[in-house]
Design a protein around this motif. Structure first.
Motif, short mmCIF file in Angstrom:
data_model
loop_
_atom_site.label_atom_id
_atom_site.label_comp_id
_atom_site.label_asym_id
_atom_site.label_seq_id
_atom_site.Cartn_x
_atom_site.Cartn_y
_atom_site.Cartn_z
N HIS A 18 -0.95 12.25 -3.17
CA HIS A 18 -1.20 12.00 -4.67
C HIS A 18 -1.94 10.56 -4.70
O HIS A 18 -2.41 10.37 -5.86
N MET A 19 -2.12 9.84 -3.71
CA MET A 19 -2.71 8.56 -3.91
C MET A 19 -4.19 8.69 -4.03
O MET A 19 -4.80 9.54 -3.32
N ARG A 20 -4.57 7.78 -5.17
CA ARG A 20 -6.12 7.79 -5.16
C ARG A 20 -6.63 6.63 -4.91
O ARG A 20 -6.19 5.45 -4.86
N VAL A 21 -7.98 6.63 -4.25
CA VAL A 21 -8.72 5.49 -4.15
C VAL A 21 -9.89 5.40 -4.81
O VAL A 21 -10.72 6.23 -4.91
N GLY A 22 -10.16 3.90 -5.39
CA GLY A 22 -11.38 3.73 -5.95
C GLY A 22 -12.08 2.62 -5.70
O GLY A 22 -11.44 1.77 -5.10
N VAL A 23 -13.37 2.54 -5.57
CA VAL A 23 -14.21 1.15 -5.48
C VAL A 23 -14.62 0.76 -6.74
O VAL A 23 -15.38 1.31 -7.58
N LYS A 39 -14.16 -0.62 6.16
CA LYS A 39 -12.95 -0.56 7.40
C LYS A 39 -11.70 -0.48 6.71
O LYS A 39 -10.69 0.17 6.82
N ARG A 40 -11.59 -1.24 5.53
CA ARG A 40 -10.63 -1.06 4.42
C ARG A 40 -10.34 0.22 4.03
O ARG A 40 -9.19 0.85 3.92
N LEU A 41 -11.50 0.95 3.53
CA LEU A 41 -11.25 2.19 3.01
C LEU A 41 -10.97 3.28 3.93
O LEU A 41 -10.16 4.15 3.71
N LEU A 53 0.91 -1.28 0.20
CA LEU A 53 0.15 -0.10 0.05
C LEU A 53 0.98 1.02 0.06
O LEU A 53 0.58 2.32 -0.64
N GLU A 54 2.02 1.05 0.75
CA GLU A 54 2.85 2.42 0.75
C GLU A 54 3.43 2.82 -0.59
O GLU A 54 3.90 4.01 -0.67
N GLU A 55 3.34 1.73 -1.61
CA GLU A 55 3.89 2.10 -2.74
C GLU A 55 3.04 2.66 -4.10
O GLU A 55 3.28 3.12 -5.13
N ALA A 56 1.60 2.48 -3.47
CA ALA A 56 0.58 2.55 -4.35
C ALA A 56 0.53 4.12 -5.09
O ALA A 56 0.25 4.78 -3.75
N ASP A 57 -0.06 4.20 -5.98
CA ASP A 57 -0.26 5.66 -6.65
C ASP A 57 -1.83 5.43 -6.72
O ASP A 57 -2.47 6.54 -6.69
N LEU A 58 -2.25 4.32 -7.02
CA LEU A 58 -3.84 3.93 -7.15
C LEU A 58 -4.08 2.77 -6.36
O LEU A 58 -3.62 1.65 -6.47
N ILE A 79 -3.63 6.20 5.14
CA ILE A 79 -2.45 6.36 4.51
C ILE A 79 -2.42 7.55 3.29
O ILE A 79 -1.26 7.94 3.19
N LYS A 80 -3.43 7.72 2.90
CA LYS A 80 -3.57 8.77 1.96
C LYS A 80 -3.41 10.15 2.60
O LYS A 80 -2.68 11.08 1.77
#
Length: 310
Positions: A95-100, A81-83, A58-63, A89-90
């Motif tokens: 710059h990290m983006r989160v999508g469902v 809970k995960r979101l 997760l620490e390397e993720a951009d998306l 972390i965001k």
């Protein structure tokens, strides 16, 4: 419905070998049925062409993408809970983006995107080809959503990558959606009406898997026995098809034979079967070909008549 795959605390993070040309990292986590895991392989394939490598960190993720399930309340609670963790972390990776993705995205799009504002992007099961456009929207600072259900999308033209594969067994999706409208199930509303994939694309995928060393395939769908290809479109519209389309239609027994003949040394399984659609010609086809495994996965429902009626 397909076999549900559950983890104690979180879903399965899926990764692929890195392509040195790609410069961004995708972390994708899947919950629920095997169809969701198959869809995640399609998503990874699409995004690999857009400059993304998969990562299990997760620490390397951009998306960060979460492929979700709405069959059980517990699955939705776990995803929430995960979101919350992803958003924590965001804060250290702005710059990290989160999508469902997937069924929960379709069902709770407004709540996730507008009310709780815990994701940047919401993508339904039929909109994965639109991911490059949606990611550009997010990169420009806008939230993005596409949960439109399709009448003909099967992703038959997308070659899935095999994430965390054992190199022996693989799933091949043959149908999408469901027409059964069971009172306890959300699938027809989150994945749309039933449509089948072009049999030639299925056979081509099986052939490619054999060339890569795979020894067994499982044909996958909400209800594989009702597979019916007549040139595209929804199964419910088959009655209005032309005489030629009906005469050349391919049903599940025909598809099983095509796959078995194409790769006689490859074991063939299928999941999931619905008893109301299991026909004698499927059983006879299984008996004729030694490489079709003697195994039928049936979803058996039981319970109080009074409660089910209510």
């Amino acid at each position: 419905m397909e076999k549900i795959i559950e983890e104690k605390n979180q879903g399965t993070a899926l990764t692929l070998d890195k392509d040195q040309k790609n410069t961004r990292n995708l972390y994708i986590e899947s919950y629920g049925c095997q169809m969701n895991f198959s869809d995640s392989e399609i998503v990874a394939s699409i995004l690999a062409q857009e400059g993304f490598n998969t990562t299990n960190s997760l620490e390397e993720a951009d998306l960060v993408l979460v492929n979700t399930c709405s069959i059980r309340e517990k699955a939705e609670l776990t995803v929430r809970k995960r979101l919350e963790k992803f958003n924590a972390i965001k804060k250290t990776r702005p710059h990290m983006r989160v999508g469902v993705l997937g069924c929960m995205a379709e069902r709770l799009k407004s709540k996730l995107l507008e009310e709780e504002k815990i994701v940047d992007m919401v993508v339904g099961p039929d909109a994965y080809k639109d991911l490059p456009n949606l990611i550009r929207e997010v990169d420009e600072g806008r939230n993005a959503v596409n949960v439109i259900l399709s009448k003909d999308e099967t992703y038959g033209d997308v070659a899935p990558v095999r994430l965390n594969s054992n190199g022996v067994t693989a799933f091949v999706s043959i149908t999408r959606g469901c027409d059964n409208m069971c009172t306890f199930c959300v699938v027809p509303f989150t994945r749309g009406r039933e449509r089948s994939r072009d049999p030639h694309s299925i056979v081509n995928e099986v052939n490619e898997l054999w060339e890569k060393g795979f020894k067994e395939v499982t044909l996958l769908g909400q209800n594989v026995d009702s597979y019916l290809w007549y040139g595209g479109g929804l199964k419910k519209d088959f009655d209005a098809a032309s005489a030629m389309q009906k005469a050349t239609a391919v049903n599940f027994a025909n598809l099983l034979e095509l796959v078995a003949v194409a790769q006689p040394k490859m074991r063939v399984r299928f999941s999931t079967s619905n008893p109301q659609d299991m026909t004698l010609d499927v059983i006879e086809t299984m008996a004729r070909f030694r490489n079709i495994c003697n195994y039928i996965h049936l979803p058996v429902q039981s319970g109080s008549d009074r409660i089910l009626k209510a």
